[in-house]
Design a protein around this motif. Sequence first.
Motif, mmCIF file in Angstrom:
data_model
loop_
_atom_site.group_PDB
_atom_site.id
_atom_site.type_symbol
_atom_site.label_atom_id
_atom_site.label_comp_id
_atom_site.label_asym_id
_atom_site.label_seq_id
_atom_site.Cartn_x
_atom_site.Cartn_y
_atom_site.Cartn_z
ATOM 1 N N ASP A 107 71.782 -4.400 -56.067
ATOM 2 C CA ASP A 107 70.819 -3.481 -56.701
ATOM 3 C C ASP A 107 69.766 -4.195 -57.554
ATOM 4 O OD1 ASP A 107 71.907 -1.151 -55.634
ATOM 5 O OD2 ASP A 107 73.409 -1.007 -57.233
ATOM 6 N N VAL A 108 70.260 -5.074 -58.446
ATOM 7 C CA VAL A 108 69.377 -5.699 -59.437
ATOM 8 C C VAL A 108 69.760 -7.164 -59.555
ATOM 9 C CG1 VAL A 108 68.993 -5.799 -61.962
ATOM 10 C CG2 VAL A 108 68.880 -3.610 -60.787
ATOM 11 N N LYS A 109 68.796 -8.020 -59.876
ATOM 12 C CA LYS A 109 69.118 -9.422 -60.156
ATOM 13 C C LYS A 109 68.344 -9.898 -61.378
ATOM 14 C CE LYS A 109 66.107 -10.971 -56.375
ATOM 15 N NZ LYS A 109 66.013 -11.828 -55.174
ATOM 16 N N PHE A 110 68.886 -10.942 -62.022
ATOM 17 C CA PHE A 110 68.238 -11.504 -63.223
ATOM 18 C C PHE A 110 68.767 -12.907 -63.448
ATOM 19 C CE2 PHE A 110 72.049 -9.238 -64.710
ATOM 20 C CZ PHE A 110 72.651 -10.187 -65.532
ATOM 21 N N VAL A 111 68.165 -13.617 -64.415
ATOM 22 C CA VAL A 111 68.736 -14.891 -64.861
ATOM 23 C C VAL A 111 69.098 -14.771 -66.334
ATOM 24 C CG1 VAL A 111 67.576 -16.382 -63.170
ATOM 25 C CG2 VAL A 111 66.460 -15.865 -65.341
ATOM 26 N N CYS A 112 70.115 -15.517 -66.763
ATOM 27 C CA CYS A 112 70.453 -15.532 -68.189
ATOM 28 C C CYS A 112 70.825 -16.954 -68.600
ATOM 29 C CB CYS A 112 71.569 -14.542 -68.514
ATOM 30 S SG CYS A 112 73.129 -14.823 -67.683
ATOM 31 N N LEU A 113 70.658 -17.200 -69.894
ATOM 32 C CA LEU A 113 70.843 -18.552 -70.439
ATOM 33 C C LEU A 113 71.683 -18.476 -71.705
ATOM 34 C CD1 LEU A 113 69.876 -21.619 -70.681
ATOM 35 C CD2 LEU A 113 68.070 -20.716 -72.177
ATOM 36 N N VAL A 114 72.678 -19.399 -71.823
ATOM 37 C CA VAL A 114 73.515 -19.430 -73.030
ATOM 38 C C VAL A 114 73.654 -20.872 -73.501
ATOM 39 C CG1 VAL A 114 75.697 -19.619 -71.712
ATOM 40 C CG2 VAL A 114 75.729 -18.640 -74.002
ATOM 41 N N HIS A 115 73.676 -21.059 -74.811
ATOM 42 C CA HIS A 115 73.950 -22.396 -75.360
ATOM 43 C C HIS A 115 75.448 -22.642 -75.246
ATOM 44 C CE1 HIS A 115 74.122 -25.981 -77.651
ATOM 45 N NE2 HIS A 115 72.897 -25.885 -78.135
ATOM 46 N N ASN A 116 75.821 -23.612 -74.396
ATOM 47 C CA ASN A 116 77.246 -23.742 -74.049
ATOM 48 C C ASN A 116 78.116 -24.291 -75.161
ATOM 49 O OD1 ASN A 116 75.446 -25.936 -72.930
ATOM 50 N ND2 ASN A 116 77.399 -27.014 -72.932
ATOM 51 N N THR A 117 77.570 -25.131 -76.064
ATOM 52 C CA THR A 117 78.458 -25.625 -77.127
ATOM 53 C C THR A 117 78.326 -24.818 -78.418
ATOM 54 O OG1 THR A 117 76.897 -27.312 -77.862
ATOM 55 C CG2 THR A 117 78.553 -27.993 -76.240
#
Length: 360
Positions: free
Chosen positions: A316-326
């Motif tokens: 249905d929908v797509k996106f990108v996401c970003l997280v600071h891993n440490t």
Amino acid sequence: MKLRVGILGATGAVGQKFIALLADHPWFEVSALAASERSAGRPYGEVVHWLEDSALPANVAKIEVQNAHEALLDCDFVFSGLDSSVAGQLEEAYARAGYPVISNARNFRMNPEVPLLIPEVNPDHLQLIETQDWGSEGFIVTNPNCASVGITMALKPLHDAFGLELVHVTTMQALSGAGYPGVASLDAVANVVPFISGEEEKVESEPLKMLGLLTGNCVQPASFRVSAQCTRVPVIDGHLAAVSLKFKTPNTSVQSAIRAITHFSTPKEVSKLPSSPARALELFDDPTYPQPRRHVNLGGGMTVSIGRVRACPILDVKFVCLVHNTVRGAAGGAILNAELLASRGKLKHRSGVEVAGSAF
Ligand code: NAP
């Protein structure tokens, strides 16, 4: 008086991030450090290969590193950034000895009695600590895998509003996620490694527990399915994920998905905590955002950045996401968990602690 913190795995990448983030913490202060026998018996400043940009605090540099296997630390509670090969045994020993244990390691994450916690997502799951019985007042709380956390935070408003049915995710994960020294330079530079041991299993299971429903004293995992492909890319900090999903609610539009993300708000009791960012989710319009180098430190590394929300021709929908891993994905997430526990009166000053190695 501040609560005294012990750090297990203090010399590692996550252990160092704990020390950097706790340097001026209003509620907690570092009082004791432990690592393997390789690091034990010398001042922290002499054994650590300091990776942080901020200076190593002088008071912490002087603390003698203890062998994590030999004695319990003199502190009110512990953060664990231990290698998973030893985290299970040592974290259990601390819980049995009456300590609250707030862990980054994978060992207890999927234990049905242990909360897998993101304060903005499932603060009610903290209730699970009341079901733990280590024969003491001790308990264990975990935070998720560094890729799972960003994906789960991005999914939370969408699952609440429309119900998720299928999630397909491809991650591009930073080198710091492998600890230090981590990935060999000849594998990492100008390259992509399409395998991270055990990672896809975590990304496919942890979101279901965190987005599950607490009923009585247990969590019923969410019923959607996740398919993950995890890759290591030559980025220092910041895991990017490309996510496509299908909703249970038919005909959910891209606009309504964008509205759900935009209107997501942090629960009030969490928004007051010292490490809570002004915005847990930041949605970008610019189609070239988010990027690890530009956005990883948003909200002190505690904000998850989302972009490119658009229609998916297969799901249905797509996106990108970003997280600071440490930060959000490890030490910062664990500190926020500890702050939630402290604000609920679950962390206390311990007196007369038996620091001999009886628990081992
Ligand atoms: P790391 O840099 O390899 O550090 C591992 C730490 O564990 C070091 O302090 C090390 O002490 C200690 N250790 C290793 N073997 C030990 C033993 N036999 N006995 C006692 N202590 C031992 O790893 P990291 O990246 O900081 O990760 C730490 C934990 O957090 C892991 O469980 C990891 O899966 C998890 N995690 C990491 C990230 C991330 O982004 N890096 C994110 C989420 C969760 P010595 O220095 O003395 O060997």
